[in-house]
Design a protein around this motif. Structure first.
Motif, PDB file in Angstrom:
ATOM      1  N   SER A 131       8.114  10.105 -14.486  1.00 25.00           N
ATOM      2  CA  SER A 131       7.603   9.112 -15.438  1.00 25.00           C
ATOM      3  C   SER A 131       6.773   8.053 -14.729  1.00 25.00           C
ATOM      4  CB  SER A 131       8.766   8.459 -16.184  1.00 25.00           C
ATOM      5  OG  SER A 131       9.480   9.406 -16.945  1.00 25.00           O
ATOM      6  N   LYS A 132       7.301   7.541 -13.605  1.00 23.64           N
ATOM      7  CA  LYS A 132       6.551   6.522 -12.856  1.00 23.64           C
ATOM      8  C   LYS A 132       5.230   7.080 -12.360  1.00 23.64           C
ATOM      9  CE  LYS A 132       6.588   3.683  -8.677  1.00 23.64           C
ATOM     10  NZ  LYS A 132       7.373   3.088  -7.559  1.00 23.64           N
ATOM     11  N   GLN A 133       5.259   8.284 -11.808  1.00 24.75           N
ATOM     12  CA  GLN A 133       4.028   8.854 -11.284  1.00 24.75           C
ATOM     13  C   GLN A 133       3.024   9.131 -12.395  1.00 24.75           C
ATOM     14  OE1 GLN A 133       3.369  13.015  -9.406  1.00 24.75           O
ATOM     15  NE2 GLN A 133       3.790  11.676  -7.657  1.00 24.75           N
ATOM     16  N   ALA A 134       3.509   9.578 -13.540  1.00 22.59           N
ATOM     17  CA  ALA A 134       2.608   9.843 -14.662  1.00 22.59           C
ATOM     18  C   ALA A 134       1.931   8.566 -15.131  1.00 22.59           C
ATOM     19  CB  ALA A 134       3.376  10.498 -15.809  1.00 22.59           C
ATOM     20  N   VAL A 135       2.693   7.477 -15.185  1.00 23.24           N
ATOM     21  CA  VAL A 135       2.098   6.191 -15.581  1.00 23.24           C
ATOM     22  C   VAL A 135       1.040   5.762 -14.580  1.00 23.24           C
ATOM     23  CG1 VAL A 135       2.547   3.727 -15.862  1.00 23.24           C
ATOM     24  CG2 VAL A 135       4.109   5.372 -16.878  1.00 23.24           C
ATOM     25  N   MET A 136       1.393   5.727 -13.299  1.00 24.75           N
ATOM     26  CA  MET A 136       0.491   5.183 -12.293  1.00 24.75           C
ATOM     27  C   MET A 136      -0.753   6.049 -12.095  1.00 24.75           C
ATOM     28  SD  MET A 136       2.100   2.482 -11.842  1.00 24.75           S
ATOM     29  CE  MET A 136       1.014   1.746 -10.622  1.00 24.75           C
ATOM     30  N   GLU A 188      -6.855   7.830 -14.486  1.00 18.67           N
ATOM     31  CA  GLU A 188      -7.660   8.855 -15.152  1.00 18.67           C
ATOM     32  C   GLU A 188      -8.712   8.200 -16.052  1.00 18.67           C
ATOM     33  OE1 GLU A 188      -7.376  11.940 -14.410  1.00 18.67           O
ATOM     34  OE2 GLU A 188      -5.295  12.440 -13.918  1.00 18.67           O
ATOM     35  N   THR A 189      -9.641   8.993 -16.536  1.00 17.92           N
ATOM     36  CA  THR A 189     -10.728   8.443 -17.350  1.00 17.92           C
ATOM     37  C   THR A 189     -10.273   8.047 -18.748  1.00 17.92           C
ATOM     38  OG1 THR A 189     -11.354  10.706 -17.999  1.00 17.92           O
ATOM     39  CG2 THR A 189     -12.495   9.723 -16.104  1.00 17.92           C
ATOM     40  N   GLY A 190      -9.132   8.513 -19.186  1.00 19.54           N
ATOM     41  CA  GLY A 190      -8.611   8.160 -20.501  1.00 19.54           C
ATOM     42  C   GLY A 190      -7.314   8.907 -20.754  1.00 19.54           C
ATOM     43  N   GLU A 250       0.832  -1.210   0.000  1.00 14.29           N
ATOM     44  CA  GLU A 250       0.000   0.000   0.000  1.00 14.29           C
ATOM     45  C   GLU A 250       0.867   1.260   0.000  1.00 14.29           C
ATOM     46  OE1 GLU A 250      -3.242  -0.089   2.891  1.00 14.29           O
ATOM     47  OE2 GLU A 250      -3.118  -2.276   2.886  1.00 14.29           O
ATOM     48  N   ARG A 251       2.076   1.144  -0.517  1.00  9.31           N
ATOM     49  CA  ARG A 251       2.982   2.291  -0.575  1.00  9.31           C
ATOM     50  C   ARG A 251       2.737   3.020  -1.900  1.00  9.31           C
ATOM     51  NH1 ARG A 251       7.239   3.644   2.658  1.00  9.31           N
ATOM     52  NH2 ARG A 251       7.023   1.651   3.757  1.00  9.31           N
ATOM     53  N   PHE A 252       1.578   3.616  -2.018  1.00 11.61           N
ATOM     54  CA  PHE A 252       1.177   4.253  -3.279  1.00 11.61           C
ATOM     55  C   PHE A 252       1.841   5.610  -3.495  1.00 11.61           C
ATOM     56  CE2 PHE A 252      -2.540   1.673  -1.898  1.00 11.61           C
ATOM     57  CZ  PHE A 252      -2.455   0.700  -2.879  1.00 11.61           C
ATOM     58  N   ASP A 253       2.520   6.126  -2.464  1.00 11.13           N
ATOM     59  CA  ASP A 253       3.116   7.452  -2.565  1.00 11.13           C
ATOM     60  C   ASP A 253       4.595   7.413  -2.934  1.00 11.13           C
ATOM     61  OD1 ASP A 253       3.947   6.302  -0.200  1.00 11.13           O
ATOM     62  OD2 ASP A 253       3.696   8.102   1.026  1.00 11.13           O
ATOM     63  N   LEU A 287       4.518  -8.167  -7.402  1.00 16.45           N
ATOM     64  CA  LEU A 287       3.577  -7.424  -8.248  1.00 16.45           C
ATOM     65  C   LEU A 287       3.538  -5.944  -7.891  1.00 16.45           C
ATOM     66  CD1 LEU A 287       0.559  -9.917  -8.407  1.00 16.45           C
ATOM     67  CD2 LEU A 287       2.041  -9.250 -10.324  1.00 16.45           C
ATOM     68  N   ALA A 288       3.843  -5.604  -6.633  1.00 15.06           N
ATOM     69  CA  ALA A 288       3.840  -4.202  -6.210  1.00 15.06           C
ATOM     70  C   ALA A 288       5.084  -3.461  -6.657  1.00 15.06           C
ATOM     71  CB  ALA A 288       3.713  -4.119  -4.684  1.00 15.06           C
TER      72      ALA A 288
END
Length: 257
Positions: free
Chosen positions: A204-209, A214-216, A86-89, A111-112
């Motif tokens: 880059s990682k944050q933009a991907v995740m 996002e909706t699209g 749960e380390r989403f940050d 997987l995380a």
């Protein structure tokens, strides 16, 4: 740290699960040690990449069920199972170097991570239903998102174990390498990532995740400028250094700021 080993090599943190006698199964103390290790990595501006691996013949066989039976279940640390799921940050890269069995919670840990480099003899699975449990440490959710619904359902509902080669075909393994070459291959990936500016990698990682939520694509591209790591990269010294080094025909010197 009694149940893990943490080593720092320049800007790289290595976290080694160190309970080979029980296939690196995770007990309460190990959860706490992993939480502390990942907290230290996340908070240190001089640490740019983390590698997680296991000692012995397993990456991680999941939860130490004997410990749970003997001592009862306790709450996981602040960032969830193994201090990671749960380390989403955390926008810094985390690589799983899977040297053997990665089952249950061990598969969920892999997987995380952002990349999975697997030795040829590694295998993966979510056998929780076989012991009356459910893979709620992100396993059912991440696997379905990473390989698609029907393939994931086949693994989850039948508690099916797959080889490293099949994991690569399914798409959750980044690369399979011969047994004995895992650490060298992992270091090759680390070196490749270190060629990029650390804040560019994080953006880059944050933009991907975040973009996946996002909706699209249109919304992701419209909103990426508001992502914190994106803003930090745009204002960084390294963004200027990259352009300057290119113009001066030299290798850039990244500072991570």
């Amino acid at each position: 740290m009694d149940k893990i080993r943490v080593e720092r090599e320049g800007p790289v943190t290595w976290i080694r699960l160190a309970r080979p006698e029980v296939l690196n199964a995770i007990d309460a103390q190990m959860h706490d040690e992993l939480e502390a290790a990942f907290n230290a990595y996340s908070a240190d501006p001089d640490q740019w990449i983390c590698v997680v691996t296991g000692e012995g013949r397993a990456f991680c066989a999941g939860s130490d069920l004997k410990s749970v039976v003997a001592n009862g279940h306790r709450d996981y640390p602040a960032h969830g199972y193994a201090g990671l799921i749960e380390r989403f940050d955390c926008d810094k890269p985390i690589i799983a170097a899977v040297n053997g069995l990665a089952l249950g919670g061990g598969f969920e840990v892999a997987l995380a991570c952002d990349l999975i480099i697997a030795a040829q003899g590694a295998s993966f699975g979510l056998p929780e239903p076989l012991v009356g449990a459910v893979a709620l440490g992100g396993g059912v959710h991440r696997l379905a998102r990473q390989i698609g619904l029907k393939k994931a359902m086949g693994m989850i509902l039948a508690a099916r174990r797959v080889s490293a080669e099949e994991g690569e075909r399914l798409g959750f393994v980044t690369e399979v390498v011969p047994d004995g070459e895992l650490e060298a291959a992992t270091r090759r990936w680390v070196d490749a990532i270190l060629k990029g500016a650390p804040l560019s990698i994080r953006a880059s990682k944050q933009a991907v995740m975040r973009g996946l939520d996002e909706t699209g694509i249109e919304a992701a591209m419209a909103n990426q400028g508001s992502y914190p790591a994106f803003a930090a990269w745009r204002q960084s010294e390294d963004a200027h250094e990259g352009a300057l080094a290119f113009a001066e025909k030299r290798s850039p010197v990244w500072k991570g700021r």
